[in-house]
Motif scaffolding. Structure first.
Motif, PDB file in Angstrom:
ATOM      1  N   GLU A  46      52.133   1.754  22.427  1.00 54.08           N
ATOM      2  CA  GLU A  46      51.934   3.206  22.317  1.00 54.08           C
ATOM      3  C   GLU A  46      51.845   3.650  20.866  1.00 54.08           C
ATOM      4  OE1 GLU A  46      55.066   5.021  24.566  1.00 54.08           O
ATOM      5  OE2 GLU A  46      53.989   4.808  26.477  1.00 54.08           O
ATOM      6  N   GLY A  47      52.586   2.962  19.998  1.00 49.08           N
ATOM      7  CA  GLY A  47      52.525   3.287  18.570  1.00 49.08           C
ATOM      8  C   GLY A  47      51.205   2.952  17.922  1.00 49.08           C
ATOM      9  N   VAL A  68      60.240  -2.866  23.894  1.00 45.00           N
ATOM     10  CA  VAL A  68      59.566  -3.138  22.623  1.00 45.00           C
ATOM     11  C   VAL A  68      58.054  -3.163  22.812  1.00 45.00           C
ATOM     12  CG1 VAL A  68      59.240  -4.856  20.795  1.00 45.00           C
ATOM     13  CG2 VAL A  68      61.534  -4.412  21.695  1.00 45.00           C
ATOM     14  N   PHE A  69      57.608  -3.799  23.894  1.00 41.20           N
ATOM     15  CA  PHE A  69      56.180  -3.878  24.215  1.00 41.20           C
ATOM     16  C   PHE A  69      55.575  -2.484  24.338  1.00 41.20           C
ATOM     17  CE2 PHE A  69      52.834  -3.914  27.427  1.00 41.20           C
ATOM     18  CZ  PHE A  69      51.986  -4.925  26.984  1.00 41.20           C
ATOM     19  N   ILE A  70      56.219  -1.611  25.132  1.00 43.64           N
ATOM     20  CA  ILE A  70      55.702  -0.257  25.344  1.00 43.64           C
ATOM     21  C   ILE A  70      55.691   0.528  24.039  1.00 43.64           C
ATOM     22  CG2 ILE A  70      56.169   1.946  26.485  1.00 43.64           C
ATOM     23  CD1 ILE A  70      57.266   0.291  28.860  1.00 43.64           C
ATOM     24  N   ASN A 119      47.526  -6.801  19.851  1.00 43.99           N
ATOM     25  CA  ASN A 119      46.979  -5.550  20.365  1.00 43.99           C
ATOM     26  C   ASN A 119      45.709  -5.228  19.595  1.00 43.99           C
ATOM     27  OD1 ASN A 119      46.908  -3.247  22.012  1.00 43.99           O
ATOM     28  ND2 ASN A 119      47.934  -1.999  20.461  1.00 43.99           N
ATOM     29  N   ARG A 120      44.637  -4.974  20.357  1.00 49.52           N
ATOM     30  CA  ARG A 120      43.330  -4.691  19.749  1.00 49.52           C
ATOM     31  C   ARG A 120      42.910  -5.803  18.786  1.00 49.52           C
ATOM     32  NH1 ARG A 120      43.857   1.852  18.485  1.00 49.52           N
ATOM     33  NH2 ARG A 120      44.297   2.456  20.648  1.00 49.52           N
ATOM     34  N   GLY A 121      43.240  -7.038  19.161  1.00 51.66           N
ATOM     35  CA  GLY A 121      42.805  -8.191  18.392  1.00 51.66           C
ATOM     36  C   GLY A 121      43.619  -8.505  17.162  1.00 51.66           C
TER      37      GLY A 121
END
Length: 323
Positions: A320-321, A314-316, A205-207
Motif C-alpha cells: 500500500e505504501g 508488513v506485506f500489506i 513490487n512492480r518489478g
C-alpha cells in the motif's frame, strides 16, 4: 558459494520493465521466500532463474554458474499452473519424469512408490491424473518436482487447492527436505505460510526489490516500537488483539490503580489502555530493560513482550505504501 545469485538483473517486455535492477542470493539449506502481489515480477524471476528467459542486464548464477544441462538435473520446479499428463497412471508418469532427469527406470519406480506412500497416495498409484481431485493433483504436482531428489526445489504456490490436512502433509515434506540439506525457494501469497516456513525472504513490487532479509529482521524493522504489558488485577481479563483501546477502567477498578502507577514511569510517550493490559510506546532512547525494571517495581507482571507485526501486516503496509 551461493546456490542462487541474482546480480543487478533487469528484464523488459515490449519496452516495459518487469524486473528492475534486482540483486539477491539464496543460501544452501535454507527456505527462501519469494513474495509479492500479482504482477510484481515473481514469475519472471523464476523463469530467469530456470534460464527460460535471459536477462537484459545483470547476471544469474545457479550453483555458481549459468544453468547448464548437468545443473538442470539438480533443480526441481513446481509451477503454479498444473502441467501433468492427465491420461497416464500416476506411478508411470512419475517414473517417466524421473527418467527425464536421468534417473534410471528401476530407481525411479522405487522412488515413485516411496513418495506416493509418504503422501498417502499409494493406493491411487494406478489411477490416472484426470481421475483425481484437485487437492490430490496438487500433491502429485509436488511429487513431480522432487521425484529426482533435486538439490534446489522451486515451489510456486505449493499449497494451492489443498485442505488443511493436505497442506500440513506438504509443509512437513518441505521441512524434511530442508532438514536433508536441500535448498527451497517458496513463492506464495500465503504470508502465514511464508512466516512459518521461510528463513529469509525477498519481497518484490512492480518489478523492484522492496524487502529483503530474515523473516524476523523484516518484521522487527516494521515494528511499532511498542510493548504489550499484561498485569495482575485480581480479575481475569482477556487481552484484545485489536489495536484500538478498550473501554477505560473505572477509578475503583484494580486495573485503574495499576495503570495509574504505570503512567508515573518516566520515558513513556503514549499508553493505550486495554482490559488487564496496556500497550506502551516508549520515548526515543528509552531502553526496554529500564521499563521492565520500573514495571516490576509497580505492578505484578503476567506478560511483557515487544509487539512485532505479522508478515501479512508488513506485506500489506509495504504494498500500500508503494501505491
Amino acid at each position: 558459494m551461493h546456490v542462487v545469485e541474482f546480480e543487478d538483473v533487469s528484464k523488459s517486455f515490449g519496452g516495459k520493465r518487469v524486473v528492475e535492477n534486482i540483486s539477491f542470493s539464496v543460501e544452501k539449506g535454507e527456505i527462501f521466500g519469494l513474495l509479492g502481489p500479482n504482477g510484481a515480477g515473481k514469475t519472471t524471476l523464476i523463469r530467469l532463474l530456470l534460464d527460460i528467459l535471459k536477462p537484459d542486464e545483470g547476471t544469474v548464477r545457479v550453483f555458481g554458474d549459468s544453468l547448464g544441462p548437468v545443473a538442470r538435473d539438480r533443480v526441481g520446479y513446481l509451477p503454479e499452473e498444473r502441467g501433468l499428463y492427465r491420461k497416464i497412471k500416476l506411478v508411470d508418469m512419475l517414473v517417466y519424469l524421473a527418467e527425464l532427469k536421468n534417473v534410471p527406470k528401476k530407481k525411479g519406480r522405487e522412488r515413485a512408490e516411496e513418495l506416493l506412500r509418504s503422501l498417502g497416495l499409494y493406493e491411487h498409484r494406478d489411477k490416472r491424473v484426470g481421475e483425481l481431485s484437485k487437492g490430490m493433483q496438487q500433491k502429485i504436482q509436488f511429487l513431480s518436482a522432487v521425484i529426482h531428489d533435486p538439490d534446489l526445489i522451486i515451489l510456486d504456490e505449493p499449497f494451492s487447492g489443498l485442505d488443511p490436512v493436505s497442506a500440513r502433509v506438504i509443509r512437513d515434506s518441505i521441512l524434511e527436505r530442508k532438514k536433508a540439506g536441500k535448498t527451497i525457494i517458496l513463492s506464495t501469497h500465503m504470508m502465514e505460510r511464508a512466516q512459518a516456513l521461510c528463513d529469509r525472504i525477498l519481497m518484490v513490487n512492480r518489478g523492484r526489490r522492496v524487502l529483503y532479509g530474515t523473516v524476523a529482521g523484516v518484521r522487527q524493522m516494521h515494528g511499532k516500537n511498542s510493548l504489550l504489558v499484561e498485569f495482575e488485577t485480581g480479575n481475569s481479563f482477556p487481552v484484545s488483539s485489536s489495536s484500538s483501546p478498550s473501554t477505560p477502567p473505572s477509578p475503583s477498578s484494580p486495573s485503574y490503580s495499576a495503570i495509574r502507577q504505570i503512567r508515573e514511569i518516566p520515558g513513556i510517550r503514549r499508553l493505550v489502555e486495554r482490559e488487564g493490559a496496556v500497550e506502551i510506546f516508549p520515548e526515543e532512547g528509552v531502553s526496554t530493560q529500564f521499563l521492565l525494571t520500573e514495571l516490576v517495581g509497580k505492578v505484578e507482571l503476567r506478560r511483557f513482550e515487544q509487539l512485532v507485526p505479522s508478515l501479512d501486516e508488513v506485506f500489506i503496509e509495504t504494498v500500500e505504501g508503494e501505491e
